[in-house]
Design an enzyme around this catalytic site. Structure first.
Site, PDB file in Angstrom:
ATOM      1  N   ASP A 223      16.836  78.527  33.932  1.00 59.75           N
ATOM      2  CA  ASP A 223      16.407  78.720  32.538  1.00 59.75           C
ATOM      3  C   ASP A 223      16.981  80.012  31.969  1.00 59.75           C
ATOM      4  O   ASP A 223      17.506  80.052  30.852  1.00 59.75           O
ATOM      5  CB  ASP A 223      14.872  78.677  32.404  1.00 59.75           C
ATOM      6  CG  ASP A 223      14.144  79.300  33.571  1.00 59.75           C
ATOM      7  OD1 ASP A 223      14.809  79.733  34.528  1.00 59.75           O
ATOM      8  OD2 ASP A 223      12.906  79.368  33.550  1.00 59.75           O
ATOM      9  N   ASP A 247      24.699  69.038  35.418  1.00 59.47           N
ATOM     10  CA  ASP A 247      24.907  68.090  34.329  1.00 59.47           C
ATOM     11  C   ASP A 247      24.500  68.724  33.000  1.00 59.47           C
ATOM     12  O   ASP A 247      25.242  68.699  32.014  1.00 59.47           O
ATOM     13  CB  ASP A 247      24.055  66.846  34.613  1.00 59.47           C
ATOM     14  CG  ASP A 247      24.330  65.731  33.633  1.00 59.47           C
ATOM     15  OD1 ASP A 247      25.424  65.718  33.046  1.00 59.47           O
ATOM     16  OD2 ASP A 247      23.448  64.874  33.454  1.00 59.47           O
TER      17      ASP A 247
END
Ligand code: NAD
Length: 359
Positions: A223, A247
């Site tokens: 994050d 991804d």
């Protein structure tokens, strides 16, 4: 003559594939395309979106280039893309993201290469549908082993991350760094929460890094990594990530350099390599000769380098760079406004690149 498996894909895949093969041929490198169809149309005709003959062809030719293939959401067949990566053990997904001068982007100094592990993690395909025997058995087993109650109406996806799988992707990232004189590898994870899967990814990354004292190593929680990439992308060089974060962060990085239309990729294993754009089949634009072929063309540049055709790769890459810099013969997504009437078509952009290489 290079014999290459060519998978046109579906949606806008065939249009960008046609543009790509034309520019690759115009480099002067001789290709024989072994055309193999896969995806939704093949599934509708044959009940299998990835017939065995496609795999056989790649195994024979060792190298493939592919257009995007649609994956139905939630139901229907499993992703052809994920299946190919697993069957051929294409464990490294390599996605360079670099700014080309003239591209419509907030940044002008990005040069990242993303190494996404391609075979494990939540993409392993080990899933149990809600209310299935499998889901019930897994929920019972979890209750027995950990005393934790998973809600009975849960669907379950398993996230395996192994030492073997992590070691080879982290090595691939460091080897690439060394070969291409890059300065730093950042391992990205969520080890603070998933201690036994992401925690293992981090621990193995640290171990592998010890073998490459000439290259800086650091780690980042995913994050925080996303925020850092948006705020100060120039601090990063090579990122190595487990499958799912890889991804997502690849698309974020594609956004930093001007969008998915510009983000190429390669899936590489010990024996085989499959080159493809980061983006999907953009089905709403199918047949309109409208979408940007550059991501697949730049995947073609990666393929040329893989084949050792460095001169042709540089020639094509610099023709692409000129077209972007000039800003005239580019598709709608690269124009100041998406409804710009001067936007080039998919095939028109390929023509302009071919003309540029001929100068
Ligand atoms: P997508 O990448 O196809 O499209 C998202 C949006 O990005 C498009 O609507 C378009 O605005 C833009 N875009 C994508 N490619 C572009 C291009 N070449 N030029 C200009 N703009 C472009 O993502 P999606 O809509 O989430 O997925 C569509 C299908 O593709 C899904 O079935 C998905 O599973 C599949 N997919 C396949 C691959 C692959 O074959 N490797 C990768 C990702 C998604």
């Amino acid at each position: 003559m290079y014999k290459i498996t060519l998978i046109p894909g579906d949606g806008t895949g065939p249009e960008i594939t046609e543009a790509t093969t034309r520019v690759l041929e115009a480099t002067g490198v001789p290709f024989e395309w072994d055309i193999q169809n896969a995806g939704e149309d093949v599934y509708n005709q044959e009940g299998n979106p990835l017939p065995e003959r496609v795999i056989t062809s790649i195994k024979k030719n060792k190298v493939a280039i592919k257009g995007p293939v649609t994956t139905p959401v939630g139901t229907g067949f499993r992703s052809v893309n994920v299946t190919l990566r697993q069957i051929l053990d294409l464990y490294s997904c390599v996605r360079p993201c670099k700014t080309y001068k003239g591209a419509k982007t907030r940044y002008d100094n990005i040069d990242l290469v993303i190494f996404r592990e391609n075979t494990e993690d939540l993409y392993a395909g080990i899933e149990y549908q809600k209310d299935s025997e499998g889901a019930k058995a897994v929920i019972d087993l979890i209750a027995k082993l950990s005393g934790r109650a998973v809600r009975q109406d849960s669907g379950i996806s398993i996230k395996p991350i192994s030492v073997f799988g992590t070691e080879r992707i982290v090595r691939a990232a460091f080897d690439y760094a060394r070969k291409n004189k890059r300065r730093k590898v950042t391992s990205v994870h969520k080890a603070n929460i998933m201690k036994f899967s992401d925690g293992l990814f981090l621990e193995v990354s640290r171990e592998v890094a010890k073998n490459y004292p000439d290259i800086e190593f650091e780690d980042k929680i995913v994050d925080n990594m996303c925020m850092q990439l948006v705020q100060k992308p120039e601090l990063y060089d090579i990122l190595v990530l487990p499958n799912l974060y890889g991804d997502i962060v690849s698309d974020l990085a594609a956004g930093l350099i001007g969008g998915l239309g510009l983000a190429p990729g390669a899936n590489i294993g010990g024996e085989y390599a499959v080159f493809e754009a980061t983006h999907g089949s953009a089905p709403k634009y199918k047949g309109l000769n409208k979408v940007n072929p550059l991501a697949m063309i730049l995947s073609g540049v990666m393929m040329l380098r893989h084949l050792g055709e460095m001169e042709a790769a540089e020639k094509l890459d610099s023709a692409v760079a000129s077209i972007i810099r000039e800003g005239r013969d580019v598709t709608y997504d690269m124009k100041p406004s998406p409804d710009d009437p001067t936007a080039a078509t998919t095939s028109g952009m390929a023509d302009a690149i071919i003309a540029k290489m001929a100068i």
